[in-house]
Motif scaffolding. Sequence first.
Motif, mmCIF file in Angstrom:
data_model
loop_
_atom_site.group_PDB
_atom_site.id
_atom_site.type_symbol
_atom_site.label_atom_id
_atom_site.label_comp_id
_atom_site.label_asym_id
_atom_site.label_seq_id
_atom_site.Cartn_x
_atom_site.Cartn_y
_atom_site.Cartn_z
ATOM 1 N N SER A 341 45.794 99.266 118.905
ATOM 2 C CA SER A 341 46.244 98.879 120.243
ATOM 3 C C SER A 341 46.811 97.470 120.244
ATOM 4 O O SER A 341 47.835 97.201 120.890
ATOM 5 C CB SER A 341 45.082 98.984 121.236
ATOM 6 O OG SER A 341 44.677 100.320 121.380
ATOM 7 N N PHE A 342 46.170 96.565 119.520
ATOM 8 C CA PHE A 342 46.684 95.203 119.429
ATOM 9 C C PHE A 342 48.024 95.178 118.708
ATOM 10 O O PHE A 342 48.956 94.488 119.126
ATOM 11 C CB PHE A 342 45.678 94.297 118.706
ATOM 12 C CG PHE A 342 44.798 93.521 119.647
ATOM 13 C CD1 PHE A 342 45.244 92.350 120.236
ATOM 14 C CD2 PHE A 342 43.531 93.974 119.949
ATOM 15 C CE1 PHE A 342 44.441 91.647 121.096
ATOM 16 C CE2 PHE A 342 42.719 93.274 120.818
ATOM 17 C CZ PHE A 342 43.174 92.098 121.393
ATOM 18 N N ARG A 343 48.118 95.925 117.630
ATOM 19 C CA ARG A 343 49.369 95.908 116.871
ATOM 20 C C ARG A 343 50.521 96.473 117.700
ATOM 21 O O ARG A 343 51.634 95.941 117.681
ATOM 22 C CB ARG A 343 49.197 96.713 115.582
ATOM 23 C CG ARG A 343 48.312 96.032 114.556
ATOM 24 C CD ARG A 343 48.611 96.552 113.150
ATOM 25 N NE ARG A 343 48.411 97.988 113.058
ATOM 26 C CZ ARG A 343 47.254 98.549 112.730
ATOM 27 N NH1 ARG A 343 46.200 97.786 112.485
ATOM 28 N NH2 ARG A 343 47.145 99.851 112.648
ATOM 29 N N LYS A 344 50.248 97.554 118.430
ATOM 30 C CA LYS A 344 51.317 98.145 119.237
ATOM 31 C C LYS A 344 51.718 97.235 120.391
ATOM 32 O O LYS A 344 52.903 97.104 120.706
ATOM 33 C CB LYS A 344 50.868 99.511 119.766
ATOM 34 C CG LYS A 344 50.810 100.574 118.677
ATOM 35 C CD LYS A 344 50.576 101.958 119.272
ATOM 36 C CE LYS A 344 50.681 103.024 118.193
ATOM 37 N NZ LYS A 344 50.525 104.388 118.731
ATOM 38 N N SER A 345 50.740 96.588 121.026
ATOM 39 C CA SER A 345 51.066 95.657 122.100
ATOM 40 C C SER A 345 51.812 94.450 121.564
ATOM 41 O O SER A 345 52.709 93.912 122.215
ATOM 42 C CB SER A 345 49.772 95.210 122.802
ATOM 43 O OG SER A 345 49.119 96.308 123.415
ATOM 44 N N PHE A 346 51.443 94.023 120.364
ATOM 45 C CA PHE A 346 52.148 92.903 119.747
ATOM 46 C C PHE A 346 53.598 93.280 119.442
ATOM 47 O O PHE A 346 54.520 92.479 119.628
ATOM 48 C CB PHE A 346 51.422 92.499 118.468
ATOM 49 C CG PHE A 346 52.042 91.328 117.762
ATOM 50 C CD1 PHE A 346 51.937 90.043 118.281
ATOM 51 C CD2 PHE A 346 52.726 91.503 116.569
ATOM 52 C CE1 PHE A 346 52.510 88.967 117.630
ATOM 53 C CE2 PHE A 346 53.299 90.426 115.915
ATOM 54 C CZ PHE A 346 53.193 89.154 116.447
ATOM 55 N N LYS A 347 53.820 94.516 118.994
ATOM 56 C CA LYS A 347 55.185 94.968 118.718
ATOM 57 C C LYS A 347 56.012 95.035 119.995
ATOM 58 O O LYS A 347 57.217 94.756 119.989
ATOM 59 C CB LYS A 347 55.144 96.336 118.039
ATOM 60 C CG LYS A 347 54.607 96.301 116.612
ATOM 61 C CD LYS A 347 54.535 97.700 116.028
ATOM 62 C CE LYS A 347 53.933 97.673 114.631
ATOM 63 N NZ LYS A 347 53.834 99.034 114.052
ATOM 64 N N LYS A 348 55.366 95.431 121.099
ATOM 65 C CA LYS A 348 56.087 95.460 122.376
ATOM 66 C C LYS A 348 56.459 94.062 122.846
ATOM 67 O O LYS A 348 57.516 93.850 123.421
ATOM 68 C CB LYS A 348 55.223 96.156 123.431
ATOM 69 C CG LYS A 348 55.052 97.647 123.207
ATOM 70 C CD LYS A 348 54.191 98.259 124.301
ATOM 71 C CE LYS A 348 54.004 99.754 124.080
ATOM 72 N NZ LYS A 348 53.140 100.359 125.133
#
Length: 379
Positions: A341-348
């Motif tokens: 979840s952190f990685r995906k939010s960081f990518k966004k």
Amino acid sequence: MPLPRMEAETWSREPTVPWPGDAGSASPSPDALRVLNGSGEEEEETSPPFLTDAWLVPVFYALIMLLGLVGNALVIYVISRHRQMRTATNFYIANLATTDIIFLVCCVPFTATLYPLPSWVFGDFMCKFVNYLQQVTVQATCITLMAMSVDRCYATLYPLQSLRYRTPQVAMAVSIAIWIGSFILSLPMAVYHRTEVGYWYGLRTYCIEAFTSKSQERCFILYTFLAVYLLPLLTICLCYSIILKRIGRPVVEPVDHDYQQVQHLSERSAAMRARISKMVVVIVLLFTICWGPIQFYLLFQGFYLHFKANYEAYKIKTWANCMSYANSSLNPIVYAFMGDSFRKSFKKAFPFLFRQRIQDNGGHSGFHNAEMKFVTEQT
């Protein structure tokens, strides 16, 4: 008792020989003081030796500051920017990032100056304040790690019942209570720290701990060892052991004795257990390796009757302090960006950094997300 992250002797530059000892109690050395020769003229004062750690350790601290500030700031940014990230567990992660940022900004720069400078130059108030704030952040960090472990364990054992109590509001209240408790429990560091003048290649100012008795000092050493190392470590190990044991059993019972479903659930549990086991090992090892050396050193220094403060002990202490400081820059990696979840939010938030990795793995990605929620981003 010196702090887990910074110790009294490191307020001054320790020489190769002789060891300056406690401020105010060391005898003047003929090589370290200005003395009068036979004609009544004053001899030149010998300059302190410039050791390798006078530049190497500050460079290491600067690297820790850079990585820690960037990593922890990104953690707070991602949580505050994305509404779906505002979960109970992530509030604890944000609190952990906050303690690291306060420590990195308010404490590390003062520590870095101790190595190139021969004296404490910031005055009596900052001597008390920096040591007090260090103890506060250490205390808050360790209690937060305990709270996170208990929170995840509770959510794993009681997934439905925990929805009522595991809310951002409750996590915020617990975090505030952690800070209040840390401020109160750390008061001895402000009370017993002060500046004194000692001798090492001339008159030097030292920031030291001045307990009224040796037994009082040992009590505080033992309290710190138990409160900020042993108890958190045992709590983390116990909670994650329960989590691993729980996720090893299927949560959903098979329907109509479907053996294919049983096999699928078994394989999924095994894969989930393997992935989470890796993260748990990293968490426990990181905490043990970063905090263990300085805690055991302080325990040995306080309770071993024949302890001698020589240059070899100083080098060990410097290395142990560096290990504990590094924890502030590694926390964001383990507790945040190892989760999907952190990685995906960081990518966004920063899509231009991930243009080469747009394609998703479909079902595997969804399966992996479900696994990591057991440890990182439970709602």
